[in-house]
Design an enzyme around this catalytic site. Structure first.
Site, short mmCIF file in Angstrom:
data_model
loop_
_atom_site.label_atom_id
_atom_site.label_comp_id
_atom_site.label_asym_id
_atom_site.label_seq_id
_atom_site.Cartn_x
_atom_site.Cartn_y
_atom_site.Cartn_z
N HIS A 1 -66.73 8.51 -10.37
CA HIS A 1 -67.10 7.73 -11.55
C HIS A 1 -67.04 6.25 -11.29
O HIS A 1 -66.48 5.79 -10.28
CB HIS A 1 -66.16 8.08 -12.72
CG HIS A 1 -64.75 7.66 -12.49
ND1 HIS A 1 -63.90 8.34 -11.64
CD2 HIS A 1 -64.02 6.63 -12.98
CE1 HIS A 1 -62.71 7.74 -11.62
NE2 HIS A 1 -62.76 6.68 -12.43
N ASP B 1 -65.70 3.06 -13.59
CA ASP B 1 -64.87 2.98 -14.79
C ASP B 1 -65.66 2.53 -16.02
O ASP B 1 -66.38 1.53 -15.98
CB ASP B 1 -63.70 2.00 -14.56
CG ASP B 1 -62.63 2.60 -13.65
OD1 ASP B 1 -62.48 3.83 -13.63
OD2 ASP B 1 -61.97 1.81 -12.94
N HIS C 1 -65.57 5.67 -7.57
CA HIS C 1 -64.31 6.10 -6.96
C HIS C 1 -63.91 7.46 -7.49
O HIS C 1 -64.46 7.94 -8.49
CB HIS C 1 -63.21 5.05 -7.14
CG HIS C 1 -62.92 4.70 -8.57
ND1 HIS C 1 -63.74 3.91 -9.33
CD2 HIS C 1 -61.90 5.04 -9.38
CE1 HIS C 1 -63.23 3.78 -10.54
NE2 HIS C 1 -62.11 4.46 -10.60
N ARG D 1 -52.71 -0.19 -13.84
CA ARG D 1 -54.07 -0.73 -13.67
C ARG D 1 -54.38 -1.82 -14.67
O ARG D 1 -54.05 -1.69 -15.86
CB ARG D 1 -55.07 0.41 -13.85
CG ARG D 1 -56.50 0.03 -13.52
CD ARG D 1 -57.44 1.17 -13.83
NE ARG D 1 -58.16 0.91 -15.06
CZ ARG D 1 -58.98 1.77 -15.66
NH1 ARG D 1 -59.15 2.98 -15.16
NH2 ARG D 1 -59.59 1.44 -16.75
C1 OGA Z 1 -58.64 4.49 -12.12
C2 OGA Z 1 -58.81 5.68 -11.27
C3 OGA Z 1 -57.98 6.71 -9.28
C4 OGA Z 1 -56.68 7.04 -8.66
O1 OGA Z 1 -57.54 3.93 -12.16
O2 OGA Z 1 -59.62 4.08 -12.77
O3 OGA Z 1 -59.82 6.31 -11.32
O4 OGA Z 1 -56.70 7.45 -7.48
N1 OGA Z 1 -57.82 5.92 -10.42
O5 OGA Z 1 -55.64 6.93 -9.32
MN MN Z 2 -61.33 5.13 -12.51
#
Ligand code: OGA
Ligand code: MN
Length: 291
Positions: A112, A114, A267, A282
């Site tokens: 995806h 974000d 990612h 995050r």
């Molecule tokens: C995010 C996500 C991936 C992870 O924080 O947006 O997709 O590996 N994280 O935690």
């Molecule tokens: Mn993400």
């Protein structure tokens, strides 16, 4: 004594042939002078994914560094925000003493970009690895410039003016069944989440390069195309973009800060042994409407 902003001496090291770079020598806990910030910003734009190791940051320092890149957005799942620092979203399998989850436990276990389901998706996110399991829990990234550039000419022509629909609710409800801990969306949270329609090929506002901008996580429909035909095309684009040759795999170490460019990368979180804790924090930097 007043704080002096000394220029930090940085080394930028590529992490793979396709994307990603490591910045060596930065201490983000200190306020950054403009020249150091510009070097980091430039490396970020160049690499698509930036890794800064061993950053012992408080939530406030994490927020302060993130804000250098633009205003931050606050996630809709307010029960997973860091207490007192709402710009920080928690992704974790840690529980509160009463058993409630502290954060998203299984966020992003699919390819995806974000929040592509909003009109102005974030330009990027900065994920801080606070506690990392001994194995697993890697994050995969793929380069959507390369994904676009390597499409057959006929496909490029076909998608040149197409737009696609992105939705969180459609995706969340599909994935909730698989997850006991992420909870449900309240009616109010759902009301705030409308679909967004974006170009299938977007032009990165800072590099001017074209990137593919559809993702398996949230993109669910091609606009102006018969349903089945649109699905086939989306699946073809997803399969193309997620080939291993376009990927960088990030193996986390404690206190890594990883900053990805949502406009040219997707990612994917991977699984790990949940006897161990994986606790991430995050921030999310606001971005422009894709064009
Ligand atoms: C995010 C996500 C991936 C992870 O924080 O947006 O997709 O590996 N994280 O935690
Ligand atoms: Mn993400």
């Amino acid at each position: 004594m007043t704080a002096v902003l000394t220029k930090q001496t940085l080394t930028i090291r590529p992490l793979s042939d396709v994307m990603g770079a490591e910045v060596i020598g930065a201490d983000l806990a200190r306020p950054l002078d403009d020249a150091t910030f510009r070097t980091i910003h430039h490396a970020f734009i160049d690499a698509g994914v930036l890794v800064l190791r061993d950053q012992r940051l408080t939530p406030e320092q994490h927020v302060a560094f993130s804000k250098r890149f633009g205003p931050l957005s606050i996630h809709i799942k307010d029960e997973f925000l860091y207490p007192g620092v709402p710009e920080i979203l928690i992704l974790s399998n840690r529980k509160h003493p009463d058993g409630r989850p502290m954060g998203f436990e299984d966020a992003g276990r699919y390819w995806h970009s974000d929040m592509s389901y909003v009109e102005e998706p974030p330009l990027g996110s900065l994920l801080h690895g606070v506690e990392i399991p001994p194995a697993g829990g890697d994050t995969l990234f793929c380069n959507m410039y390369l994904a676009y550039e390597t499409l057959p000419a006929a496909t490029k022509a076909r998608i040149a003016n197409l737009r696609a629909r992105h939705s969180f609710v459609a995706s969340f409800e599909g994935k909730t069944k698989a997850s006991a801990t992420r909870g449900t969306l309240t009616e109010e949270q759902k009301r705030k989440l409308t679909d967004a329609i974006h170009p299938v090929v977007r032009t990165h506002p800072e590099t001017g390069r074209k990137a593919l901008y559809v993702n398996p996580g949230f993109t669910f429909k091609m606009e102006g195309m018969a349903e089945a035909e649109g699905q086939v095309l989306l699946e073809e684009l997803f399969a193309h973009a997620t080939q291993e040759r376009f990927q960088y795999r990030h193996r986390w170490k404690p206190f890594d800060l990883v900053f990805w460019d949502n406009r040219c990368a997707m990612h994917h979180a991977t699984t790990y042994d949940t006897h161990y804790i994986r606790h991430m924090q995050r921030t999310t930097v606001k971005g422009d409407r894709p064009v």
